[in-house]
Design a protein around this motif. Structure first.
Motif, PDB file in Angstrom:
ATOM      1  N   HIS A  17       0.869  -1.186   0.000  1.00 50.32           N
ATOM      2  CA  HIS A  17       0.000   0.000   0.000  1.00 50.32           C
ATOM      3  C   HIS A  17       0.901   1.231   0.000  1.00 50.32           C
ATOM      4  N   LEU A  18       0.616   2.148  -0.908  1.00 49.21           N
ATOM      5  CA  LEU A  18       1.449   3.347  -1.027  1.00 49.21           C
ATOM      6  C   LEU A  18       0.615   4.604  -0.923  1.00 49.21           C
ATOM      7  N   GLU A  19       1.061   5.509  -0.068  1.00 47.51           N
ATOM      8  CA  GLU A  19       0.502   6.867  -0.028  1.00 47.51           C
ATOM      9  C   GLU A  19       1.624   7.825  -0.412  1.00 47.51           C
ATOM     10  N   LEU A  20       1.316   8.714  -1.349  1.00 46.36           N
ATOM     11  CA  LEU A  20       2.355   9.602  -1.863  1.00 46.36           C
ATOM     12  C   LEU A  20       2.740  10.646  -0.817  1.00 46.36           C
ATOM     13  N   LYS A  21       3.989  11.032  -0.846  1.00 44.02           N
ATOM     14  CA  LYS A  21       4.528  11.979   0.136  1.00 44.02           C
ATOM     15  C   LYS A  21       3.716  13.276   0.175  1.00 44.02           C
ATOM     16  N   GLY A  22       3.382  13.694   1.393  1.00 44.18           N
ATOM     17  CA  GLY A  22       2.708  14.983   1.565  1.00 44.18           C
ATOM     18  C   GLY A  22       1.219  14.957   1.274  1.00 44.18           C
ATOM     19  N   GLN A  23       0.667  13.792   0.996  1.00 44.20           N
ATOM     20  CA  GLN A  23      -0.764  13.739   0.652  1.00 44.20           C
ATOM     21  C   GLN A  23      -1.594  12.969   1.673  1.00 44.20           C
ATOM     22  N   SER A  69      -7.058   1.827  -3.275  1.00 49.17           N
ATOM     23  CA  SER A  69      -6.487   0.611  -2.691  1.00 49.17           C
ATOM     24  C   SER A  69      -5.670   0.999  -1.456  1.00 49.17           C
ATOM     25  N   ARG A  70      -6.128   0.578  -0.286  1.00 49.73           N
ATOM     26  CA  ARG A  70      -5.340   0.856   0.932  1.00 49.73           C
ATOM     27  C   ARG A  70      -4.872  -0.486   1.520  1.00 49.73           C
ATOM     28  N   ASP A  71      -5.357  -0.887   2.720  1.00 50.69           N
ATOM     29  CA  ASP A  71      -4.848  -2.144   3.283  1.00 50.69           C
ATOM     30  C   ASP A  71      -4.978  -3.252   2.246  1.00 50.69           C
ATOM     31  N   MET A  72      -3.912  -4.027   2.105  1.00 58.96           N
ATOM     32  CA  MET A  72      -3.961  -5.074   1.077  1.00 58.96           C
ATOM     33  C   MET A  72      -3.176  -6.306   1.515  1.00 58.96           C
ATOM     34  N   THR A  73      -3.476  -7.404   0.837  1.00 54.99           N
ATOM     35  CA  THR A  73      -2.657  -8.604   0.971  1.00 54.99           C
ATOM     36  C   THR A  73      -2.635  -9.328  -0.365  1.00 54.99           C
ATOM     37  N   LEU A  74      -1.804 -10.354  -0.447  1.00 55.71           N
ATOM     38  CA  LEU A  74      -1.734 -11.178  -1.653  1.00 55.71           C
ATOM     39  C   LEU A  74      -2.015 -12.618  -1.245  1.00 55.71           C
ATOM     40  N   PHE A  75      -2.528 -13.373  -2.212  1.00 55.10           N
ATOM     41  CA  PHE A  75      -2.696 -14.807  -1.959  1.00 55.10           C
ATOM     42  C   PHE A  75      -2.418 -15.556  -3.252  1.00 55.10           C
ATOM     43  N   ASP A  86      -3.263 -22.707  -5.298  1.00 53.22           N
ATOM     44  CA  ASP A  86      -2.526 -23.921  -5.669  1.00 53.22           C
ATOM     45  C   ASP A  86      -2.215 -23.980  -7.169  1.00 53.22           C
ATOM     46  N   ASP A  87      -3.070 -23.349  -7.992  1.00 56.35           N
ATOM     47  CA  ASP A  87      -2.829 -23.385  -9.442  1.00 56.35           C
ATOM     48  C   ASP A  87      -1.919 -22.243  -9.890  1.00 56.35           C
ATOM     49  N   GLY A  88      -1.354 -21.508  -8.962  1.00 55.73           N
ATOM     50  CA  GLY A  88      -0.412 -20.432  -9.310  1.00 55.73           C
ATOM     51  C   GLY A  88      -1.082 -19.089  -9.548  1.00 55.73           C
ATOM     52  N   THR A  89      -2.410 -19.033  -9.529  1.00 56.38           N
ATOM     53  CA  THR A  89      -3.084 -17.742  -9.708  1.00 56.38           C
ATOM     54  C   THR A  89      -2.863 -16.880  -8.464  1.00 56.38           C
ATOM     55  N   ALA A  90      -2.470 -15.628  -8.684  1.00 59.38           N
ATOM     56  CA  ALA A  90      -2.255 -14.727  -7.542  1.00 59.38           C
ATOM     57  C   ALA A  90      -3.395 -13.716  -7.469  1.00 59.38           C
ATOM     58  N   TYR A  91      -3.821 -13.439  -6.253  1.00 63.26           N
ATOM     59  CA  TYR A  91      -4.905 -12.492  -6.010  1.00 63.26           C
ATOM     60  C   TYR A  91      -4.406 -11.337  -5.158  1.00 63.26           C
ATOM     61  N   HIS A  92      -4.949 -10.158  -5.443  1.00 61.45           N
ATOM     62  CA  HIS A  92      -4.671  -8.941  -4.670  1.00 61.45           C
ATOM     63  C   HIS A  92      -5.985  -8.609  -3.979  1.00 61.45           C
ATOM     64  N   ILE A  93      -5.945  -8.537  -2.659  1.00 63.19           N
ATOM     65  CA  ILE A  93      -7.167  -8.308  -1.874  1.00 63.19           C
ATOM     66  C   ILE A  93      -6.982  -6.985  -1.157  1.00 63.19           C
ATOM     67  N   THR A  94      -7.897  -6.049  -1.360  1.00 64.75           N
ATOM     68  CA  THR A  94      -7.642  -4.715  -0.826  1.00 64.75           C
ATOM     69  C   THR A  94      -8.896  -4.026  -0.307  1.00 64.75           C
ATOM     70  N   SER A  95      -8.667  -3.109   0.593  1.00 64.25           N
ATOM     71  CA  SER A  95      -9.723  -2.278   1.153  1.00 64.25           C
ATOM     72  C   SER A  95      -9.903  -1.083   0.204  1.00 64.25           C
ATOM     73  N   SER A  96     -11.024  -1.041  -0.497  1.00 64.74           N
ATOM     74  CA  SER A  96     -11.236  -0.006  -1.513  1.00 64.74           C
ATOM     75  C   SER A  96     -12.421   0.871  -1.120  1.00 64.74           C
ATOM     76  N   GLU A  97     -12.791   1.769  -2.025  1.00 64.59           N
ATOM     77  CA  GLU A  97     -13.989   2.618  -1.838  1.00 64.59           C
ATOM     78  C   GLU A  97     -13.987   3.261  -0.440  1.00 64.59           C
ATOM     79  N   GLU A  98     -12.912   4.013  -0.137  1.00 65.44           N
ATOM     80  CA  GLU A  98     -12.748   4.643   1.198  1.00 65.44           C
ATOM     81  C   GLU A  98     -12.839   3.625   2.315  1.00 65.44           C
ATOM     82  N   ASN A  99     -12.183   2.511   2.111  1.00 63.51           N
ATOM     83  CA  ASN A  99     -12.101   1.437   3.115  1.00 63.51           C
ATOM     84  C   ASN A  99     -13.458   0.816   3.427  1.00 63.51           C
ATOM     85  N   ARG A 100     -14.449   1.048   2.602  1.00 62.99           N
ATOM     86  CA  ARG A 100     -15.779   0.525   2.906  1.00 62.99           C
ATOM     87  C   ARG A 100     -16.014  -0.854   2.303  1.00 62.99           C
TER      88      ARG A 100
END
Ligand code: DGJ
Length: 382
Positions: free
Chosen positions: A131-137, A211-217, A220-234
Protein backbone atom coordinates in the motif's frame (compact mmCIF):
# COMPACT_ATOMS: atom_id res chain seq x y z
CA UNK A 1 55.38 -22.29 26.87
CA UNK A 2 54.30 -20.17 29.83
CA UNK A 3 54.08 -17.16 27.56
CA UNK A 4 51.93 -19.08 25.12
CA UNK A 5 49.47 -20.17 27.77
CA UNK A 6 49.28 -16.56 29.03
CA UNK A 7 48.51 -15.45 25.52
CA UNK A 8 45.86 -18.16 25.21
CA UNK A 9 44.24 -17.12 28.50
CA UNK A 10 44.25 -13.48 27.45
CA UNK A 11 42.59 -14.30 24.12
CA UNK A 12 40.00 -16.38 25.94
CA UNK A 13 39.32 -13.52 28.35
CA UNK A 14 38.95 -11.03 25.47
CA UNK A 15 36.43 -13.26 23.72
CA UNK A 16 34.20 -13.73 26.79
CA UNK A 17 32.29 -10.43 26.42
CA UNK A 18 31.60 -11.23 22.77
CA UNK A 19 30.09 -14.57 23.76
CA UNK A 20 28.23 -12.99 26.65
CA UNK A 21 26.59 -10.50 24.27
CA UNK A 22 25.26 -13.20 21.93
CA UNK A 23 21.48 -12.99 22.38
CA UNK A 24 19.89 -16.20 23.61
CA UNK A 25 18.05 -18.15 20.93
CA UNK A 26 14.25 -18.11 21.16
CA UNK A 27 12.48 -21.42 21.61
CA UNK A 28 8.88 -20.15 21.76
CA UNK A 29 6.61 -17.29 20.70
CA UNK A 30 5.76 -14.67 23.34
CA UNK A 31 3.06 -12.51 21.72
CA UNK A 32 3.26 -8.83 22.54
CA UNK A 33 6.76 -8.91 24.04
CA UNK A 34 9.82 -7.30 22.50
CA UNK A 35 10.93 -9.82 19.85
CA UNK A 36 14.65 -9.64 19.29
CA UNK A 37 16.37 -10.63 16.05
CA UNK A 38 19.64 -12.57 16.03
CA UNK A 39 21.49 -9.28 16.69
CA UNK A 40 19.41 -8.68 19.82
CA UNK A 41 17.34 -5.82 18.31
CA UNK A 42 13.52 -5.63 18.30
CA UNK A 43 12.35 -6.86 14.90
CA UNK A 44 11.32 -3.96 12.67
CA UNK A 45 8.88 -5.48 10.16
CA UNK A 46 5.38 -4.20 10.89
CA UNK A 47 2.25 -4.90 8.83
CA UNK A 48 4.23 -7.80 7.47
CA UNK A 49 3.87 -11.00 5.56
CA UNK A 50 5.99 -14.13 5.25
CA UNK A 51 7.19 -16.01 2.18
CA UNK A 52 8.57 -19.54 2.42
CA UNK A 53 11.23 -20.11 -0.22
CA UNK A 54 13.91 -22.80 -0.63
CA UNK A 55 13.65 -24.07 2.91
CA UNK A 56 13.56 -20.70 4.67
CA UNK A 57 10.97 -18.21 5.80
CA UNK A 58 11.33 -14.55 4.82
CA UNK A 59 9.43 -11.92 6.79
CA UNK A 60 8.88 -8.60 5.01
CA UNK A 61 7.44 -5.62 6.82
CA UNK A 62 7.30 -1.88 7.31
CA UNK A 63 10.48 -0.42 8.72
CA UNK A 64 9.33 2.13 11.32
CA UNK A 65 11.29 4.77 13.17
CA UNK A 66 10.94 6.42 16.57
CA UNK A 67 8.49 9.20 17.33
CA UNK A 68 5.23 10.55 15.99
CA UNK A 69 6.49 10.61 12.42
CA UNK A 70 7.62 7.02 12.62
CA UNK A 71 4.88 5.71 10.37
CA UNK A 72 6.36 7.46 7.37
CA UNK A 73 8.64 5.39 5.18
CA UNK A 74 12.05 6.89 5.96
CA UNK A 75 14.05 3.75 5.20
CA UNK A 76 12.00 1.19 3.28
CA UNK A 77 10.76 -2.38 3.56
CA UNK A 78 12.65 -4.70 5.92
CA UNK A 79 13.44 -8.36 5.36
CA UNK A 80 14.31 -11.00 7.97
CA UNK A 81 14.99 -14.70 7.44
CA UNK A 82 14.42 -17.72 9.65
CA UNK A 83 14.51 -21.50 9.52
CA UNK A 84 12.48 -22.11 12.68
CA UNK A 85 10.10 -19.08 12.84
CA UNK A 86 11.36 -18.14 16.33
CA UNK A 87 14.79 -16.74 15.43
CA UNK A 88 15.03 -14.10 12.72
CA UNK A 89 18.14 -12.73 11.06
CA UNK A 90 18.02 -9.18 9.76
CA UNK A 91 18.62 -9.37 5.99
CA UNK A 92 18.55 -5.58 5.67
CA UNK A 93 16.32 -3.32 3.61
CA UNK A 94 14.73 -5.24 0.73
CA UNK A 95 13.14 -2.17 -0.88
CA UNK A 96 14.83 1.13 -0.02
CA UNK A 97 12.88 4.37 -0.29
CA UNK A 98 13.99 6.73 -3.06
CA UNK A 99 16.06 9.82 -2.22
CA UNK A 100 14.30 12.87 -0.82
CA UNK A 101 13.45 15.30 -3.61
CA UNK A 102 13.72 12.58 -6.27
CA UNK A 103 10.01 12.88 -7.04
CA UNK A 104 9.71 9.10 -7.05
CA UNK A 105 6.40 7.64 -5.86
CA UNK A 106 8.36 5.91 -3.11
CA UNK A 107 10.31 8.99 -2.09
CA UNK A 108 11.50 9.10 1.53
CA UNK A 109 8.57 10.40 3.60
CA UNK A 110 5.88 8.56 1.62
CA UNK A 111 3.76 5.95 3.41
CA UNK A 112 4.56 2.33 2.63
CA UNK A 113 2.36 -0.20 4.39
CA UNK A 114 1.67 -3.93 4.53
CA UNK A 115 4.29 -5.18 2.02
CA UNK A 116 3.72 -8.74 0.83
CA UNK A 117 6.07 -10.81 -1.35
CA UNK A 118 5.21 -13.76 -3.59
CA UNK A 119 7.39 -15.81 -5.90
CA UNK A 120 6.55 -16.26 -9.57
CA UNK A 121 7.57 -19.72 -10.77
CA UNK A 122 7.33 -18.74 -14.45
CA UNK A 123 9.49 -15.62 -14.36
CA UNK A 124 11.69 -16.60 -11.42
CA UNK A 125 11.04 -13.15 -9.92
CA UNK A 126 10.08 -12.20 -6.40
CA UNK A 127 7.18 -9.78 -6.56
CA UNK A 128 6.39 -7.33 -3.76
CA UNK A 129 3.11 -5.40 -3.58
CA UNK A 130 2.39 -2.79 -0.92
CA UNK A 131 0.00 0.00 0.00
CA UNK A 132 1.45 3.35 -1.03
CA UNK A 133 0.50 6.87 -0.03
CA UNK A 134 2.36 9.60 -1.86
CA UNK A 135 4.53 11.98 0.14
CA UNK A 136 2.71 14.98 1.56
CA UNK A 137 -0.76 13.74 0.65
CA UNK A 138 -1.78 12.03 3.88
CA UNK A 139 -3.83 8.98 2.95
CA UNK A 140 -5.51 10.55 -0.10
CA UNK A 141 -3.61 8.79 -2.88
CA UNK A 142 -4.80 5.27 -1.89
CA UNK A 143 -2.57 3.40 -4.32
CA UNK A 144 -1.05 -0.04 -4.55
CA UNK A 145 2.49 -0.49 -5.80
CA UNK A 146 4.77 -3.22 -7.10
CA UNK A 147 8.48 -3.98 -7.04
CA UNK A 148 10.45 -7.04 -8.16
CA UNK A 149 13.75 -8.73 -7.38
CA UNK A 150 15.84 -11.64 -8.62
CA UNK A 151 16.88 -12.55 -5.09
CA UNK A 152 14.38 -13.06 -2.30
CA UNK A 153 16.13 -10.63 0.06
CA UNK A 154 16.34 -7.99 -2.69
CA UNK A 155 17.22 -5.35 -3.59
CA UNK A 156 13.73 -4.89 -5.04
CA UNK A 157 13.31 -2.53 -7.97
CA UNK A 158 10.24 -0.31 -7.81
CA UNK A 159 8.15 -0.73 -10.97
CA UNK A 160 5.06 1.43 -10.53
CA UNK A 161 2.18 2.49 -8.33
CA UNK A 162 -1.41 2.54 -9.49
CA UNK A 163 -5.07 2.62 -8.71
CA UNK A 164 -6.42 -0.68 -9.98
CA UNK A 165 -8.95 -1.23 -12.75
CA UNK A 166 -9.42 2.17 -14.45
CA UNK A 167 -12.38 1.94 -16.83
CA UNK A 168 -13.30 -1.57 -15.70
CA UNK A 169 -16.44 -2.62 -13.82
CA UNK A 170 -16.17 -5.43 -11.28
CA UNK A 171 -17.63 -8.77 -12.34
CA UNK A 172 -20.42 -8.37 -9.81
CA UNK A 173 -21.32 -4.80 -10.78
CA UNK A 174 -25.03 -4.41 -11.44
CA UNK A 175 -26.63 -2.76 -14.45
CA UNK A 176 -27.59 0.18 -12.24
CA UNK A 177 -23.95 0.63 -11.17
CA UNK A 178 -23.17 1.20 -14.82
CA UNK A 179 -26.11 3.41 -15.68
CA UNK A 180 -27.50 5.19 -12.60
CA UNK A 181 -25.05 7.60 -10.97
CA UNK A 182 -25.20 7.80 -7.17
CA UNK A 183 -24.29 11.23 -5.91
CA UNK A 184 -22.95 11.60 -2.41
CA UNK A 185 -21.89 14.75 -0.60
CA UNK A 186 -19.64 15.04 2.44
CA UNK A 187 -22.39 15.63 4.99
CA UNK A 188 -24.95 13.41 3.34
CA UNK A 189 -26.92 11.62 6.09
CA UNK A 190 -27.03 8.60 3.78
CA UNK A 191 -23.31 8.70 3.10
CA UNK A 192 -22.57 5.15 4.35
CA UNK A 193 -25.50 3.62 2.46
CA UNK A 194 -24.65 5.42 -0.77
CA UNK A 195 -20.98 4.46 -0.52
CA UNK A 196 -21.99 0.85 0.13
CA UNK A 197 -24.26 1.07 -2.89
CA UNK A 198 -21.27 2.00 -5.06
CA UNK A 199 -20.95 5.81 -5.09
CA UNK A 200 -17.14 5.63 -4.99
CA UNK A 201 -16.99 2.65 -7.32
CA UNK A 202 -18.67 4.91 -9.87
CA UNK A 203 -16.65 8.01 -8.92
CA UNK A 204 -13.35 6.15 -9.37
CA UNK A 205 -14.38 4.19 -12.48
CA UNK A 206 -12.30 6.30 -14.90
CA UNK A 207 -9.22 6.87 -12.80
CA UNK A 208 -8.98 3.54 -11.02
CA UNK A 209 -10.22 2.19 -7.71
CA UNK A 210 -8.79 3.13 -4.33
CA UNK A 211 -6.49 0.61 -2.69
CA UNK A 212 -5.34 0.86 0.93
CA UNK A 213 -4.85 -2.14 3.28
CA UNK A 214 -3.96 -5.07 1.08
CA UNK A 215 -2.66 -8.60 0.97
CA UNK A 216 -1.73 -11.18 -1.65
CA UNK A 217 -2.70 -14.81 -1.96
CA UNK A 218 -1.27 -17.40 -4.36
CA UNK A 219 -3.58 -20.30 -5.05
CA UNK A 220 -2.53 -23.92 -5.67
CA UNK A 221 -2.83 -23.39 -9.44
CA UNK A 222 -0.41 -20.43 -9.31
CA UNK A 223 -3.08 -17.74 -9.71
CA UNK A 224 -2.26 -14.73 -7.54
CA UNK A 225 -4.90 -12.49 -6.01
CA UNK A 226 -4.67 -8.94 -4.67
CA UNK A 227 -7.17 -8.31 -1.87
CA UNK A 228 -7.64 -4.72 -0.83
CA UNK A 229 -9.72 -2.28 1.15
CA UNK A 230 -11.24 -0.01 -1.51
CA UNK A 231 -13.99 2.62 -1.84
CA UNK A 232 -12.75 4.64 1.20
CA UNK A 233 -12.10 1.44 3.12
CA UNK A 234 -15.78 0.53 2.91
CA UNK A 235 -15.66 -2.39 0.44
CA UNK A 236 -13.09 -5.09 -0.27
CA UNK A 237 -11.95 -5.65 -3.84
CA UNK A 238 -10.48 -9.01 -4.82
CA UNK A 239 -8.56 -8.95 -8.09
CA UNK A 240 -6.74 -11.52 -10.17
CA UNK A 241 -3.16 -10.53 -11.00
CA UNK A 242 -1.59 -11.28 -14.38
CA UNK A 243 0.49 -14.45 -14.85
CA UNK A 244 3.71 -12.59 -14.07
CA UNK A 245 2.10 -11.09 -10.93
CA UNK A 246 3.22 -7.55 -11.78
CA UNK A 247 -0.11 -6.23 -13.01
CA UNK A 248 -3.87 -6.51 -12.63
CA UNK A 249 -6.09 -8.46 -15.01
CA UNK A 250 -9.53 -6.99 -15.62
CA UNK A 251 -11.11 -9.55 -13.29
CA UNK A 252 -12.19 -8.23 -9.92
CA UNK A 253 -15.12 -8.37 -7.54
CA UNK A 254 -16.56 -6.30 -4.73
CA UNK A 255 -16.87 -8.17 -1.45
CA UNK A 256 -18.96 -7.13 1.58
CA UNK A 257 -20.04 -3.71 0.21
CA UNK A 258 -20.08 -1.17 3.03
CA UNK A 259 -18.61 -3.76 5.42
CA UNK A 260 -15.72 -1.51 6.55
CA UNK A 261 -13.13 -4.29 6.38
CA UNK A 262 -9.42 -3.58 6.71
CA UNK A 263 -6.27 -5.65 7.20
CA UNK A 264 -7.28 -8.68 5.09
CA UNK A 265 -5.44 -12.00 5.52
CA UNK A 266 -6.26 -15.23 3.67
CA UNK A 267 -5.69 -18.95 4.12
CA UNK A 268 -6.85 -22.03 2.23
CA UNK A 269 -7.79 -25.27 3.94
CA UNK A 270 -9.55 -28.34 2.50
CA UNK A 271 -10.43 -26.43 -0.68
CA UNK A 272 -12.07 -23.53 1.18
CA UNK A 273 -10.78 -19.98 1.47
CA UNK A 274 -10.91 -18.23 4.83
CA UNK A 275 -10.40 -14.55 5.39
CA UNK A 276 -9.69 -12.63 8.60
CA UNK A 277 -10.11 -8.88 8.58
CA UNK A 278 -10.40 -6.05 11.07
CA UNK A 279 -12.96 -3.30 11.29
CA UNK A 280 -12.15 0.29 10.47
CA UNK A 281 -10.83 2.34 13.42
CA UNK A 282 -7.45 3.79 12.35
CA UNK A 283 -4.60 2.59 14.58
CA UNK A 284 -6.99 1.64 17.41
CA UNK A 285 -7.81 -2.05 17.70
CA UNK A 286 -11.30 -3.42 17.08
CA UNK A 287 -13.01 -6.83 16.85
CA UNK A 288 -11.69 -9.09 14.08
CA UNK A 289 -14.05 -10.68 11.59
CA UNK A 290 -13.81 -13.95 9.66
CA UNK A 291 -15.36 -15.21 6.44
CA UNK A 292 -15.35 -18.30 4.23
CA UNK A 293 -15.91 -19.12 0.59
CA UNK A 294 -15.52 -21.99 -1.85
CA UNK A 295 -14.15 -19.52 -4.42
CA UNK A 296 -11.87 -16.52 -4.14
CA UNK A 297 -14.00 -14.46 -6.51
CA UNK A 298 -17.51 -15.16 -5.20
CA UNK A 299 -19.66 -16.56 -2.43
CA UNK A 300 -17.98 -15.01 0.64
CA UNK A 301 -19.97 -15.53 3.85
CA UNK A 302 -19.34 -13.97 7.25
CA UNK A 303 -18.38 -16.30 10.10
CA UNK A 304 -18.18 -13.75 12.90
CA UNK A 305 -15.46 -12.82 15.36
CA UNK A 306 -12.78 -15.56 15.44
CA UNK A 307 -11.51 -14.51 18.89
CA UNK A 308 -12.47 -16.70 21.85
CA UNK A 309 -11.65 -15.26 25.25
CA UNK A 310 -12.52 -12.32 27.45
CA UNK A 311 -14.75 -9.44 26.28
CA UNK A 312 -11.62 -7.25 26.17
CA UNK A 313 -9.80 -9.77 23.95
CA UNK A 314 -12.81 -10.12 21.66
CA UNK A 315 -13.36 -6.40 21.30
CA UNK A 316 -9.71 -5.59 20.59
CA UNK A 317 -8.39 -8.79 18.94
CA UNK A 318 -5.80 -8.95 21.74
CA UNK A 319 -5.07 -5.24 21.11
CA UNK A 320 -3.98 -5.99 17.57
CA UNK A 321 -4.88 -5.93 13.89
CA UNK A 322 -4.41 -8.78 11.44
CA UNK A 323 -1.70 -8.66 8.81
CA UNK A 324 -1.10 -12.21 7.50
CA UNK A 325 -1.88 -15.89 7.98
CA UNK A 326 1.23 -17.99 7.78
CA UNK A 327 0.92 -21.69 6.86
CA UNK A 328 3.62 -23.60 8.78
CA UNK A 329 5.62 -25.73 6.34
CA UNK A 330 5.52 -29.48 6.77
CA UNK A 331 2.75 -29.30 9.38
CA UNK A 332 -0.57 -29.76 7.62
CA UNK A 333 -3.26 -27.29 8.66
CA UNK A 334 -1.01 -25.49 11.12
CA UNK A 335 -1.47 -21.76 10.68
CA UNK A 336 -0.10 -18.74 12.47
CA UNK A 337 -2.24 -15.62 12.76
CA UNK A 338 0.08 -12.63 12.45
CA UNK A 339 -1.09 -9.27 13.76
CA UNK A 340 0.29 -5.91 14.80
CA UNK A 341 -0.12 -4.21 18.13
CA UNK A 342 0.45 -0.71 16.80
CA UNK A 343 2.17 1.99 18.82
CA UNK A 344 1.30 5.10 16.77
CA UNK A 345 3.11 7.46 19.18
CA UNK A 346 6.32 5.48 18.81
CA UNK A 347 5.78 3.12 15.85
CA UNK A 348 9.15 1.35 16.10
CA UNK A 349 7.92 -0.07 19.43
CA UNK A 350 4.96 -1.80 17.73
CA UNK A 351 4.59 -5.41 18.90
CA UNK A 352 3.85 -8.61 17.06
CA UNK A 353 0.97 -10.83 18.03
CA UNK A 354 1.52 -14.28 16.58
CA UNK A 355 -1.02 -16.86 17.68
CA UNK A 356 -2.07 -20.30 16.48
CA UNK A 357 -5.09 -20.18 14.22
CA UNK A 358 -7.22 -23.28 14.74
CA UNK A 359 -10.68 -24.39 13.60
CA UNK A 360 -13.79 -25.15 15.60
CA UNK A 361 -17.02 -26.18 13.88
CA UNK A 362 -15.65 -25.07 10.54
CA UNK A 363 -14.75 -21.59 11.78
CA UNK A 364 -11.30 -20.09 12.34
CA UNK A 365 -10.58 -19.55 16.02
CA UNK A 366 -7.97 -17.45 17.84
CA UNK A 367 -7.13 -17.84 21.52
CA UNK A 368 -4.59 -15.96 23.58
CA UNK A 369 -1.38 -17.66 24.69
CA UNK A 370 1.28 -15.90 26.80
CA UNK A 371 3.83 -18.27 25.35
CA UNK A 372 3.55 -21.13 22.85
CA UNK A 373 5.49 -23.34 20.49
CA UNK A 374 4.82 -24.87 17.09
CA UNK A 375 4.62 -28.24 18.79
CA UNK A 376 1.74 -26.97 20.99
CA UNK A 377 0.00 -25.59 17.89
CA UNK A 378 0.35 -28.81 15.89
CA UNK A 379 -1.08 -30.81 18.80
CA UNK A 380 -4.06 -28.53 19.43
CA UNK A 381 -4.87 -27.67 15.86
CA UNK A 382 -8.41 -28.91 15.21
C1 DGJ B 1 -5.35 1.03 9.72
C2 DGJ B 1 -4.58 0.23 8.73
O1 DGJ B 1 -4.89 -1.11 8.88
C3 DGJ B 1 -3.10 0.47 8.91
O2 DGJ B 1 -2.38 -0.31 8.02
C4 DGJ B 1 -2.89 1.94 8.69
O3 DGJ B 1 -3.20 2.27 7.36
C5 DGJ B 1 -3.72 2.76 9.65
N1 DGJ B 1 -5.12 2.42 9.50
C6 DGJ B 1 -3.56 4.23 9.41
O4 DGJ B 1 -4.44 4.95 10.21
Amino acid sequence: MKRLSHLFLMLLWLSVPAFAQQPKAHTSFKPGEIWTDTDGKHINAHGGGVLFHDGKYYWFGEHKIEGRNGNKAMVGVSCYSSSDLYNWKNEGIALPVAAEGSGSDIEKGAVIERPKVIYNEKTGKFVMWFHLELKGQGYAAARTAVATADKVTGPYTFLKSLRPHPGVWPENATESHKTEPITVTENDPEWEQKVAAGAFLQRDFEGGQMSRDMTLFVDDDGTAYHITSSEENRTLHISKLTDDYVDFTDEYVRVFPGGRNEAPAILKKDGKYYMITSGLTGWAPNPARSAVSDHMMKGWKQLGNPVRGTEEQKSTTFESQSTFILPVQGKKDTFIFMADRWRPKNPIDGRYIWLPLTFEEGKPVLKWQDEWTLKDAAEKKN
